[in-house]
Design an enzyme around this catalytic site. Structure first.
Site, mmCIF file in Angstrom:
data_model
loop_
_atom_site.group_PDB
_atom_site.id
_atom_site.type_symbol
_atom_site.label_atom_id
_atom_site.label_comp_id
_atom_site.label_asym_id
_atom_site.label_seq_id
_atom_site.Cartn_x
_atom_site.Cartn_y
_atom_site.Cartn_z
ATOM 1 N N HIS A 1 -8.215 -1.249 0.408
ATOM 2 C CA HIS A 1 -7.261 -2.338 0.190
ATOM 3 C C HIS A 1 -8.098 -3.557 -0.172
ATOM 4 O O HIS A 1 -9.039 -3.854 0.542
ATOM 5 C CB HIS A 1 -6.496 -2.694 1.462
ATOM 6 C CG HIS A 1 -5.823 -1.546 2.141
ATOM 7 N ND1 HIS A 1 -4.469 -1.347 2.064
ATOM 8 C CD2 HIS A 1 -6.306 -0.569 2.933
ATOM 9 C CE1 HIS A 1 -4.144 -0.277 2.794
ATOM 10 N NE2 HIS A 1 -5.240 0.210 3.326
ATOM 11 N N HIS B 1 -5.348 -1.435 -4.767
ATOM 12 C CA HIS B 1 -5.886 -0.361 -3.941
ATOM 13 C C HIS B 1 -6.779 0.491 -4.811
ATOM 14 O O HIS B 1 -6.383 0.900 -5.906
ATOM 15 C CB HIS B 1 -4.752 0.449 -3.321
ATOM 16 C CG HIS B 1 -3.970 -0.364 -2.360
ATOM 17 N ND1 HIS B 1 -2.821 -1.026 -2.724
ATOM 18 C CD2 HIS B 1 -4.210 -0.697 -1.067
ATOM 19 C CE1 HIS B 1 -2.373 -1.717 -1.686
ATOM 20 N NE2 HIS B 1 -3.194 -1.542 -0.664
ATOM 21 N N LYS C 1 -13.712 -3.806 7.757
ATOM 22 C CA LYS C 1 -13.259 -4.626 6.628
ATOM 23 C C LYS C 1 -14.190 -5.796 6.385
ATOM 24 O O LYS C 1 -14.920 -6.227 7.279
ATOM 25 C CB LYS C 1 -11.847 -5.137 6.879
ATOM 26 C CG LYS C 1 -11.709 -6.034 8.092
ATOM 27 C CD LYS C 1 -10.264 -6.506 8.242
ATOM 28 C CE LYS C 1 -10.067 -7.269 9.548
ATOM 29 N NZ LYS C 1 -8.678 -7.653 9.777
ATOM 30 N N CYS D 1 0.794 -1.230 0.000
ATOM 31 C CA CYS D 1 0.000 0.000 0.000
ATOM 32 C C CYS D 1 0.831 1.287 0.000
ATOM 33 O O CYS D 1 0.545 2.188 -0.795
ATOM 34 C CB CYS D 1 -1.036 -0.008 1.112
ATOM 35 S SG CYS D 1 -0.709 -1.107 2.479
ATOM 36 N N ASP E 1 -2.909 -8.029 -5.053
ATOM 37 C CA ASP E 1 -3.273 -6.851 -4.277
ATOM 38 C C ASP E 1 -3.766 -5.731 -5.193
ATOM 39 O O ASP E 1 -3.348 -5.646 -6.346
ATOM 40 C CB ASP E 1 -2.016 -6.369 -3.534
ATOM 41 C CG ASP E 1 -2.355 -5.451 -2.375
ATOM 42 O OD1 ASP E 1 -3.540 -5.358 -2.016
ATOM 43 O OD2 ASP E 1 -1.420 -4.841 -1.825
#
Length: 649
Positions: free
Chosen positions: A521, A395, A475, A344, A393
């Site tokens: 995320h 973002h 989350k 991140c 991953d």
RNA sequence: GCUGCUGUAGCUCAGAGGUAGAGCACUCCCUUGGUAAGGGAGAGGUCGAGAGUUCAAUUCUCUCCAGCAGCACCA
């Protein structure tokens, strides 16, 4: 004496004296029921046969036929019986707690000497004695001081602490199994003779902290499993055996996928077969992300501590980071860096390079990011929990208003991928604000609601995990289950307004002013490593054809077919199939067995007949039946199967 | 990281205070066999690493490393 009215499951009502126990109620119905009774449901609450009923209620008497209460009681009483057995054999053992688990129970003990596997046999034998003695179970409610004094006198400090922890107003129940006493909220069986002596098994000993607290003493946990009958127990033991065969560590060796070795604990040596799975999956994910509007980036592995200090990782996550110090000895300049444990902060650097406009949002930035985390040694587990791994991953930089729509879009994205990969049973958990947190209550309200609403809008329910969110935001966790029922978090989506703030990310809004974006995320697979581990276990090694590292083996029956074998392999390869030849001097039985064990989905056998007719004999993994197919036909068929699901016409 | 257990050939495992064994896999030979192990021969081990006890240690003791189960951890 006041009367109360009890309503039975069939709707009949009967009057009883206030304070009547379910035992007496059962007795009033029939002698046999009173014997068979194990507990009762009183207004939906699991009720001990000895507890008095003080007001009108719905009542049902439970027997061993009632699975849920029966299993709970069997397992709970066995916990007590085991603790009693242990204290009879080793009187200086201190008892703590012994709750019911998914398939049985455990009891934590404090004893200087460790329990050995042989001890377990001894305990089991003693437990059977106690069951055969049909020890009566009795209960009383005591005053706190009396219970406290009792345990102090008996040298049971853990029980004293438990008494102290019972909230004001709750009854302090004392239970006796024959002469053995325990503090317990109940309910329990009538007597130990109601326990099936042949349907439980002690499974092992391990360590466990008192109250799960690292700073408290480590106790010894003895675990057992128990069922209503021998058949169910056997069924469970068989399940464990089957599960062991699906273990990704075992299959990884058998299928020659990867290995691990002491020089690199928690890091994977991918063999050609395993790496084929990995790259196939990664290619697929890359295509999916492109379709769903992501841009792909790549960022550095070794990053100066200054960035980690700015992101907050240096203060909060350092003990999980691999720190790399370069000294003047060989570098002339000294610097302290860390291998990135997550991507991140680096992604924010890319976001920050150049001005961003509100028109750029939502900006979905993806990376197959290689991360290293110094996981505690005891946490490592095959390829599912490792120190070096690659996340799928991404973002999503967006505005507050876009969170819900982006979340919904992501859930749908993830669901499609899981379905393609053969997963249909997965769950969503929504973790909400923890005690230690930043941000206003209103913003937590808004964001938690956005996540929940997004789940509903996408057509999925979720389980609430209150207080489990990160300090900066709530989350979603997407959880899959491994071969023996352990849950693994794979996908995730976290709302983070904090990092953009710390790293000063901004975009120019419609009003011409600077604004902070929010970061989501998110990951679908979580890490390739963990996900492939689960994929292997889910499919017991028999991966979907397009992911199978070895798709087809063409095996000769006689060496006179060798040339044709090579021709078939060439045709298949041209059709995009991973095919290989097996022209070894071995019998077809031998080859079939070896490649079946190796989980090759298709074996094509060729002998004289096939050479002459330009056919192959097809044998699919798990099927005894074979079929003959023309070469052109099977090449076309397997070519389609080898195509990833998203590329099929 | 904590508690307990484990570490012998590529794999699965046996063994014992006097420097090691099986099956499978591997190599070679015979066999050309029609759907889950054809036969024979051979090669292969610093018994996880280090230290200690002992005339002698792979075996006993300690330390370390790694793995397994569970706990704790899991931004």
């Amino acid at each position: 004496m006041a009367q109360i009215s009890l309503t039975f499951p069939d709707g009949n009502k009967r009057e009883y004296e206030q304070g009547v126990t379910p035992a007496a109620v059962a007795e009033s119905i029939s002698k046999s029921l009173s014997k068979k009774a194990i507990s009762a449901m009183v207004d939906g609450q699991h009720w001990d046969l000895q507890w008095p009923i003080e007001q009108d209620a719905q009542i049902a008497i439970n027997t061993l036929q009632d699975e849920a209460p029966a299993l709970e009681l069997i397992r709970h009483d066995l916990a007590h019986v085991m603790a009693r057995a242990v204290q009879e054999i080793w009187p200086d053992t201190k008892v703590t707690i012994g709750p019911v688990t998914e398939h049985g129970w455990f009891y934590d003990f404090d004893r200087a000497e460790p329990f050995t596997p042989e001890d377990l046999g001894q305990i089991e034998a003693k437990m059977k004695d106690i069951i055969n003695a049909r020890e009566p179970v009795t209960t009383e409610i005591w005053e706190r001081d009396r219970a406290r004094a009792f345990y102090e006198e008996n040298g049971e400090p853990y029980k004293v602490e438990l008494v102290d922890r019972i909230p004001e107003g709750a009854p302090i129940r004392m239970y006796w199994h024959g002469g053995w006493q325990d503090l317990c909220r109940g309910p329990h069986l009538q007597h130990t003779g109601q326990l099936p002596a042949d349907s439980f098994k002690l499974m092992g000993v391990s360590g466990a902290y008192w109250f799960g607290d690292v700073n408290r003493p480590m106790l010894q946990r003895v675990q057992g499993v128990a069922f209503r009958n021998r058949k169910d127990l056997q069924g469970y033991l068989n399940f464990l055996e089957e599960a062991a065969k699906r273990d990704h560590r075992k299959l990884g060796r058998e299928m020659d996928l990867f290995h691990l070795q002491p020089e690199a604990p928690g890091q994977i040596f991918w063999h050609p077969n395993g790496w084929t799975i990995y790259t196939s999956l990664q290619d697929y994910m890359r295509r999916q992300q492109h379709r769903d509007g992501y841009v792909e980036v790549n960022t550095p592995q070794v990053v100066d501590r200054k960035l980690w200090e700015a992101s907050g990782h240096w203060d909060n996550y350092q003990e999980n980071m691999f720190i790399v110090e370069v000294d003047e000895e060989h570098a002339r300049e000294k610097s302290i860096n860390a291998l990135k444990p997550m991507n991140c902060p680096c992604h924010v650097q890319i976001f920050n390079s150049g001005l961003k406009s509100y028109r750029d949002l939502p900006l979905r930035m993806a990376e197959f990011g290689s991360c290293n985390r110094y996981e505690p040694s005891g946490a490592l587990h095959g390829i599912m929990r490792v120190r070096g791994f690659t996340q799928d991953d991404a973002h999503i930089f967006c505005t507050d208003d876009q969170i819900e729509a982006e979340t919904k879009k992501f859930i749908e994205f993830l669901a499609g991928i899981y379905a393609d990969l053969g997963f249909h049973n997965w769950t969503i958990k929504l973790s909400t604000r923890p005690e230690k947190r930043i941000g206003s209550e209103e913003s937590w309200d808004r964001v938690e609601a956005a996540l929940g609403d997004a789940c509903k809008a996408a057509g999925y329910g979720f389980e609430l995990q209150e207080g489990e969110g990160a300090f900066y935001g709530p989350k979603l966790e997407f959880t899959l289950t491994d071969a023996i029922g352990r849950e693994w978090q794979c996908g995730t989506l976290q709302v983070d307004p904090n990092l953009p703030d710390r790293l000063d990310a901004s975009y120019i809004g419609q009003d011409g002013e600077k604004h902070r974006p929010v970061m989501l995320h998110r990951a679908v697979l979580g890490s390739f490593e963990r996900f492939i581990g689960i994929l292997i276990e889910e499919h017991a090694g028999k991966l979907p054809f397009w992911l199978a590292p070895r798709q087809v083996v063409v095996a000769s029956i006689t060496s006179e077919a060798d040339d044709y074998v090579h021709e078939v392999v060439a045709e298949l390869k041209a059709a995009g199939v991973r095919a290989e030849a097996d022209i070894r001097n071995e019998k077809i039985n031998y080859k079939v067995r070896e490649h079946s064990v190796g989980k090759v989905p298709v074996i094509l056998a060729v002998g004289h007949r096939e050479v002459e007719e330009r056919t192959v004999t097809v044998r699919r993994l798990g099927e005894k039946q074979t079929k003959v197919a023309a070469l052109a036909e099977i090449t076309q068929e397997l070519g389609v199967e080898a195509t990833p699901p998203d590329l099929r016409g």
